[in-house]
Design a protein around this motif. Structure first.
Motif, mmCIF file in Angstrom:
data_model
loop_
_atom_site.group_PDB
_atom_site.id
_atom_site.type_symbol
_atom_site.label_atom_id
_atom_site.label_comp_id
_atom_site.label_asym_id
_atom_site.label_seq_id
_atom_site.Cartn_x
_atom_site.Cartn_y
_atom_site.Cartn_z
ATOM 1 N N THR A 108 0.859 -1.184 0.000
ATOM 2 C CA THR A 108 0.000 0.000 0.000
ATOM 3 C C THR A 108 0.895 1.234 0.000
ATOM 4 O OG1 THR A 108 -0.163 -0.309 2.380
ATOM 5 C CG2 THR A 108 -2.064 -0.922 1.105
ATOM 6 N N LEU A 110 0.479 5.383 0.793
ATOM 7 C CA LEU A 110 -0.464 6.274 1.477
ATOM 8 C C LEU A 110 -1.700 5.475 1.906
ATOM 9 C CD1 LEU A 110 -0.306 9.406 -0.890
ATOM 10 C CD2 LEU A 110 1.060 8.984 1.137
ATOM 11 N N GLY A 111 -1.484 4.195 2.221
ATOM 12 C CA GLY A 111 -2.594 3.362 2.699
ATOM 13 C C GLY A 111 -3.465 2.773 1.613
ATOM 14 N N TYR A 115 -2.826 -5.532 0.490
ATOM 15 C CA TYR A 115 -2.392 -5.693 1.887
ATOM 16 C C TYR A 115 -1.536 -6.926 2.078
ATOM 17 C CZ TYR A 115 -6.542 -2.920 1.424
ATOM 18 O OH TYR A 115 -7.468 -2.017 0.955
ATOM 19 N N THR A 184 0.549 13.709 6.092
ATOM 20 C CA THR A 184 -0.610 12.854 5.854
ATOM 21 C C THR A 184 -1.638 12.949 6.981
ATOM 22 O OG1 THR A 184 0.735 11.100 6.761
ATOM 23 C CG2 THR A 184 0.557 11.155 4.372
ATOM 24 N N ASN A 185 -1.742 14.085 7.618
ATOM 25 C CA ASN A 185 -2.722 14.291 8.700
ATOM 26 C C ASN A 185 -2.573 13.289 9.844
ATOM 27 O OD1 ASN A 185 -4.017 16.571 7.673
ATOM 28 N ND2 ASN A 185 -5.383 15.342 6.400
ATOM 29 N N PHE A 187 -1.321 10.105 9.701
ATOM 30 C CA PHE A 187 -1.335 8.679 9.360
ATOM 31 C C PHE A 187 0.043 8.282 8.853
ATOM 32 C CE2 PHE A 187 -1.648 5.260 6.269
ATOM 33 C CZ PHE A 187 -2.414 4.325 6.940
ATOM 34 N N PRO A 188 0.641 7.230 9.268
ATOM 35 C CA PRO A 188 0.182 6.328 10.333
ATOM 36 C C PRO A 188 0.417 6.913 11.720
ATOM 37 C CG PRO A 188 2.289 5.593 9.463
ATOM 38 C CD PRO A 188 1.895 6.791 8.652
ATOM 39 N N HIS A 189 -0.485 6.555 12.618
ATOM 40 C CA HIS A 189 -0.430 7.057 13.976
ATOM 41 C C HIS A 189 0.551 6.210 14.797
ATOM 42 C CE1 HIS A 189 -1.897 8.998 17.542
ATOM 43 N NE2 HIS A 189 -2.253 7.855 18.081
ATOM 44 N N PHE A 191 3.891 6.006 15.308
ATOM 45 C CA PHE A 191 4.932 5.344 14.518
ATOM 46 C C PHE A 191 6.301 5.661 15.106
ATOM 47 C CE2 PHE A 191 7.995 5.552 11.012
ATOM 48 C CZ PHE A 191 7.751 4.380 10.303
ATOM 49 N N TRP B 286 -5.853 10.750 4.352
ATOM 50 C CA TRP B 286 -4.428 10.476 4.636
ATOM 51 C C TRP B 286 -3.517 10.550 3.422
ATOM 52 C CZ3 TRP B 286 -6.021 10.757 9.284
ATOM 53 C CH2 TRP B 286 -7.090 10.007 9.758
ATOM 54 N N LEU B 360 -8.274 6.024 10.961
ATOM 55 C CA LEU B 360 -6.846 6.190 11.240
ATOM 56 C C LEU B 360 -6.203 4.843 11.553
ATOM 57 C CD1 LEU B 360 -4.435 8.121 11.737
ATOM 58 C CD2 LEU B 360 -5.247 8.423 14.062
ATOM 59 N N TYR B 361 -6.991 3.937 12.150
ATOM 60 C CA TYR B 361 -6.473 2.603 12.483
ATOM 61 C C TYR B 361 -6.819 1.547 11.444
ATOM 62 C CZ TYR B 361 -5.514 4.653 16.984
ATOM 63 O OH TYR B 361 -5.024 5.454 17.971
ATOM 64 N N HIS B 363 -7.630 2.036 8.081
ATOM 65 C CA HIS B 363 -7.278 2.328 6.696
ATOM 66 C C HIS B 363 -6.134 1.444 6.221
ATOM 67 C CE1 HIS B 363 -6.679 4.624 3.076
ATOM 68 N NE2 HIS B 363 -5.488 5.031 3.420
ATOM 69 N N GLY B 364 -6.286 0.881 5.033
ATOM 70 C CA GLY B 364 -5.216 0.050 4.484
ATOM 71 C C GLY B 364 -5.028 -1.264 5.218
ATOM 72 N N THR B 365 -6.104 -1.806 5.795
ATOM 73 C CA THR B 365 -6.028 -3.126 6.430
ATOM 74 C C THR B 365 -7.089 -4.020 5.787
ATOM 75 O OG1 THR B 365 -7.698 -2.686 8.104
ATOM 76 C CG2 THR B 365 -5.444 -2.050 8.647
ATOM 77 N N GLN B 366 -7.195 -5.233 6.281
ATOM 78 C CA GLN B 366 -8.187 -6.159 5.732
ATOM 79 C C GLN B 366 -9.621 -5.690 5.962
ATOM 80 O OE1 GLN B 366 -7.400 -8.664 3.787
ATOM 81 N NE2 GLN B 366 -5.204 -8.678 4.117
ATOM 82 N N SER B 368 -10.751 -2.988 4.754
ATOM 83 C CA SER B 368 -11.128 -2.524 3.419
ATOM 84 C C SER B 368 -11.487 -3.704 2.529
ATOM 85 C CB SER B 368 -9.988 -1.745 2.780
ATOM 86 O OG SER B 368 -9.569 -0.718 3.643
ATOM 87 N N ALA B 369 -10.729 -4.789 2.649
ATOM 88 C CA ALA B 369 -11.009 -5.973 1.832
ATOM 89 C C ALA B 369 -12.363 -6.569 2.224
ATOM 90 C CB ALA B 369 -9.901 -6.997 2.008
ATOM 91 N N ARG B 441 -1.498 -1.573 14.054
ATOM 92 C CA ARG B 441 -1.677 -0.137 14.150
ATOM 93 C C ARG B 441 -1.689 0.358 15.600
ATOM 94 N NH1 ARG B 441 -3.918 1.110 8.993
ATOM 95 N NH2 ARG B 441 -2.194 0.428 7.678
ATOM 96 N N SER B 446 2.302 0.749 13.316
ATOM 97 C CA SER B 446 2.370 0.760 11.852
ATOM 98 C C SER B 446 3.764 0.603 11.268
ATOM 99 C CB SER B 446 1.766 2.052 11.290
ATOM 100 O OG SER B 446 0.602 2.388 11.960
#
Lengths: 198, 504
Positions: A108, A110-111, A115, A184-185, A187-189, A191, B286, B360-361, B363-366, B368-369, B441, B446
Motif C-alpha cells: 500500500t 499512502l494506505g 495488503y 498525511t494528517n 497517518f500512520p499514527h 509510529f 491520509w 486512522l487505524y 485504513h489500508g487493512t483487511q 477494506s477488503a 496499528r 504501523s
C-alpha cells in the motif's frame, strides 16, 4: 383529495435531484481547486522534490496532537546534492518504476493498494533498515535482489525478483524518501521512526 | 513440420472447435430467434461477463492461497498478478453486465430499434479483443521497466485502473459508441424519466474515466484524481446505474407503476449524489490533502447509507404490495439479494470504518477488503445476476420461471451458496482486519515489524484460512449458477404468466 402532495410528486424530486447533484459537484470543484493548489510539490503539505537532500523524520507534535513530518538539515542521498531538476527526475523514475513493476498490488502507498506486503508511506523511516548509515545501501540491494536479501520477519512472504536496475532502485529510494515527507494528517499514527534515539 | 502439415493441423483444430461449439449450442438449446437485435447484443455482453466472473473467482482463490502458502506460484504468478487480474476482471465483468443490461432494456424503454446496432456490435468485439490482449499481457509479460512505454503497453500500476494507456483510449472509444447508441435510440423513440437519469449518469461515468488517464509524479495529486474515478464510479455513478436497472426490473418483474419507480429513482439520485459526491472526502484523509476533508468526508460518508436504505424499502415494499407475484422468481430473489447486499456491504460495512477517528487505524487493512467483498458483490454482482435470469427467460421464449419450475433447487442453492460464501469471506476478513488494526496499528505503531506481527498472529492466519474456505463455497455457488443459467427452462413448455403493468 386525489391530489398528490408536493413531497410525493415526481417533478418535485426530479428538481431536487438535479439541484442536489449540481450543487454537490460545484462544491467538489471548488474544493478540488483549493486542494490541488495546497498540495502541489513545493508546498507546506507536499514538500519540493529537493527535500531528498535533507533529513526527514516523523514525530508526535504535542501542540497539533498528531504525528507530523519533521524536515531537518542536510542529509544527502547517495552522497549527492540534487538540483531541483535532478531531484524531480530521480523521483519521477522511482514513481514510474513503482507503477511499471505493479507494486501496488502487494504493497500500500499512502494506505491505498493491496495488503499482502507492508505500507510504504513511511518506508524510508522504517526501523527495519537497522540504522541510517546502512539504510540506502540495504534498500538498493533489497530492491535489486529481494530473494537473497529477503526481509520476511518469519512470515515466509518474499518479494519476487522484479528485474529492477540499480538506477531504478535508486529512483525508488528517492521516491520513498520524498513520500515520507508528505503531511498525511497523522497517518500512520503512533509510529516509531529509525531516527528515534532510545 | 512442413507448411502443409501445419495447415492440416490448424484445419483439424478448427474443425474440432467448430464441432465443440455446435455440440454446446445444441446442448443449451437457446433460440436467438426470440431476441431482438439489441437483446442479441446484450446476451453477448452477458456471456463475456459470466466468463470474466469465473476468472475473477479463480484468480481470487489463487491470491487467497498465497496468503496461507506464500511460496505457491512464487515468481510464476505472484500475488500482485493474481490480485490484479482478480480485481480487474471484477470491474470489467460488472461493466459488461451493466452495458448488457442497458442494451437489453434500451429498445423496450425507448420503443425504437437501436440506432447504431452495427457500431454496437463492432464495439463489443473491439472491447472483447482488447480485454483479452490486456489480460494476456498481464499474465505473460507482467512487468516492464520504469519508463513511459511500460505504462502505455504493459501496466499502469494504479490499482483497479491498471489497464495500459492504449487500452484506456480504446475503452473511451467504445464508451462513446455505447453512449451514442443510448442517446440516439432514446431520441428516435421516446424519452422517459429512466432514460433521462440513465443518459446523465453515463455522461458522468464516461467523463470520470478521463480523470484517471494521466501520469503524475506527485503522488498526492495522483491519488486525488485516482479517487475521482474509483469513488465517483463505485459510490455514485454505478449506484445510480443500478438504481436505473432496478427501477426498470421492478416494472417488468412485478408490474410496478412507472410513476412510482421514477419518483423513487429521483429520490435515490438526490440522496446518492447528495451523499456520494462529497463522500469522496473519506478517501482524502491520509493522502496529503488539507484537513477540512476530515470533516467533509466524515459527515457525507455517514450519509451514504441513507439512499441504500431507501432502495431496500423500495424493493421490499413493491414486492410486498404485489404479493411477490412475478413470472421470474430467480430474478426477483436476486433483486432482493441486491437490495440487502447493497445496504449491508456498501452502507453498513462502509460506514463502519469511514469516520476518520476509526479510519486512522483501519485504513489500508483487511477491513477494506472485508467491505470491498461484500459491497461489490451485494451492490453489483447480484443485480447483474438478476438480469442474467431476466434475459435467459426471454431467450428461452418466455417460459415459466416462477413457482413449481423444474430443477428450482439449482438456482436456490446457487443463490444460497454464493451469498453464504461472500458473507463468510466478509466476516473472515473483518476478523483479520480487527487483528491487523489492533496489533499492527494500535499496539505496534504501523511499522513493518508491527505489520508482520499481525500477519504472523494465529488469529489472523486462521481468518485467512476461513476466507479461503468460504471462497471455495463461493466458487461452488458460481459453478452451480453457470450450470443453472445454461439449463434453466430448457424442458419447460409452460409459458410465463403475463404480469400486467399498473396504469400511470
Amino acid at each position: 383529495m386525489n391530489e398528490t402532495p408536493l413531497w410525493a410528486s415526481e417533478s418535485f424530486w426530479k428538481k431536487t435531484a438535479v439541484w442536489v447533484t449540481a450543487g454537490s459537484f460545484l462544491i467538489l470543484i471548488v474544493l478540488t481547486l483549493d486542494s490541488l493548489s495546497k498540495t502541489s510539490a513545493g508546498t507546506q503539505r507536499v514538500p519540493a522534490y529537493t527535500v531528498i537532500n535533507q533529513k526527514i523524520d516523523y514525530r508526535f507534535d504535542e501542540q497539533l496532537n498528531k504525528y507530523m513530518p519533521v524536515i531537518g538539515g542536510e542529509q544527502l542521498l547517495f552522497g549527492k546534492r540534487f538540483t531541483p531538476e535532478e531531484a524531480e527526475q530521480r523521483v519521477t523514475l522511482g514513481k514510474k518504476t513503482i507503477q511499471a513493476k505493479n507494486c501496488m498490488n502487494c504493497h500500500t502507498l499512502l494506505g491505498n493498494g493491496a495488503y499482502y506486503a507492508p505500507d510504504l508511506t513511511k518506508a524510508w523511516l522504517d526501523q527495519g533498515w537497522i540504522s541510517t548509515e546502512l539504510r540506502e545501501d540495504m534498500m538498493v540491494k533489497f530492491l535489486m535482489d529481494p530473494e537473497k536479501n529477503a526481509r520476511t520477519y518469519g512470515s515466509g512472504r518474499k518479494m519476487p525478483n522484479l528485474n529492477i536496475t540499480e538506477d531504478e532502485a535508486k529512483g525508488i529510494v528517492a521516491f520513498l524518501k520524498w513520500m515520507a515527507s508528505i503531511d498525511t494528517n497523522g497517518f500512520p499514527h503512533h509510529f516509531t521512526s529509525i531516527e528515534t534515539e532510545d | 513440420m512442413s507448411s502443409n502439415e501445419a495447415k492440416s493441423v490448424t484445419l483439424i483444430f478448427q474443425n474440432r472447435v467448430c464441432t465443440l461449439i455446435q455440440r454446446f449450442q445444441s446442448w443449451v438449446r437457446l433460440d436467438s430467434g426470440n431476441l431482438s437485435g439489441g437483446q442479441q447484443l446484450a446476451v453477448k455482453y452477458f456471456s463475456v461477463a459470466v466468463i470474466l466472473f469465473f476468472a475473477q473467482i479463480v484468480f481470487g482463490l489463487l491470491a487467497a492461497i498465497q496468503f496461507i502458502a506464500p511460496g505457491f506460484l512464487y515468481e510464476i504468478l505472484d500475488f500482485n498478478v493474481n490480485r490484479m487480474v482478480h480485481i480487474n476482471a471484477m470491474v470489467v465483468w460488472m461493466l459488461y453486465g451493466f452495458m448488457g443490461s442497458i442494451y437489453w432494456l434500451l429498445e423496450d424503454e425507448s420503443g425504437s430499434d437501436i440506432v447504431g446496432l452495427k457500431w454496437g456490435n463492432l464495439a463489443f468485439w473491439v472491447l472483447t479483443g482488447a480485454v483479452t490482449l490486456v489480460v494476456l499481457v498481464y499474465l505473460f509479460i507482467q512487468i516492464g521497466s520504469g519508463t513511459d512505454s511500460s505504462l502505455w503497453f504493459i501496466n499502469e500500476g494504479r490499482e483497479y485502473i491498471e489497464a495500459p494507456r492504449w487500452a484506456d483510449i480504446g475503452i473511451v472509444a467504445v464508451m462513446l459508441v455505447f453512449f451514442y447508441n443510448v442517446v440516439a435510440t432514446f431520441s428516435k423513440g421516446k424519452w422517459s424519466g429512466i432514460a433521462g437519469v440513465l443518459t446523465l449518469d453515463l455522461v458522468a461515468l464516461a467523463g470520470l474515466y478521463l480523470a484517471g488517464m494521466f501520469y503524475m509524479t506527485n503522488i498526492t495529486h495522483d491519488q486525488y484524481w485516482w479517487w475521482w474515478v474509483i469513488h465517483l464510479w463505485v459510490e455514485a455513478t454505478w449506484e445510480v446505474l443500478v438504481g436505473v436497472i432496478m427501477a426498470w426490473s421492478l416494472m417488468k418483474l412485478l408490474g410496478v407503476r412507472r410513476k412510482i419507480v421514477q419518483t423513487w429513482l429521483y429520490i435515490e439520485v438526490a440522496l446518492m449524489f447528495g451523499s456520494g459526491i462529497l463522500g469522496l472526502g473519506h478517501h482524502y484523509f491520509w493522502i496529503g490533502t488539507p484537513e477540512y476533508w476530515l470533516t467533509i468526508g466524515g459527515f457525507f460518508s455517514a450519509l451514504e447509507p441513507i439512499p441504500l436504505v431507501a432502495m431496500v424499502v423500495h424493493a421490499v415494499y413493491d414486492s410486498g404490495v404485489h404479493a411477490f407475484k412475478t413470472g421470474n422468481h430467480p430474478a426477483l430473489a436476486w433483486i432482493i439479494a441486491h437490495a440487502f447486499g447493497n445496504f449491508f456491504g456498501a452502507g453498513v460495512w462502509g460506514f463502519m470504518h469511514t469516520l476518520p477517528q476509526i479510519n486512522l487505524y483501519t485504513h489500508g487493512t483487511q477491513w477494506s477488503a472485508s467491505h470491498g467483498h461484500l459491497a461489490f458483490f451485494g451492490a453489483y454482482a447480484t443485480i447483474n445476476i438478476a438480469f442474467f435470469y431476466l434475459a435467459i427467460q426471454h431467450w428461452r421464449g418466455d417460459v415459466w420461471m416462477a413457482g413449481g419450475s423444474r430443477n428450482a433447487w439449482r438456482w436456490k442453492w446457487a443463490l444460497g451458496l454464493l451469498n453464504a460464501g461472500v458473507m463468510g469471506m466478509t466476516i473472515a476478513l473483518l476478523i483479520a482486519g480487527y487483528e491487523q488494526s489492533f496489533i499492527e496499528r494500535a499496539m505496534e505503531g504501523s511499522t513493518w515489524g508491527g505489520y508482520f506481527s499481525a500477519q504472523n498472529h494465529p488469529s489472523f492466519q486462521n481468518a485467512m484460512v476461513w476466507r479461503l474456505v468460504w471462497g471455495l463455497v463461493t466458487f461452488a455457488g458460481l459453478v452451480l449458477l453457470i450450470w443453472d443459467l445454461l439449463t434453466i427452462g430448457k424442458e419447460e413448455t409452460r409459458k410465463a404468466e403475463v404480469i400486467a403493468q399498473a396504469e400511470g
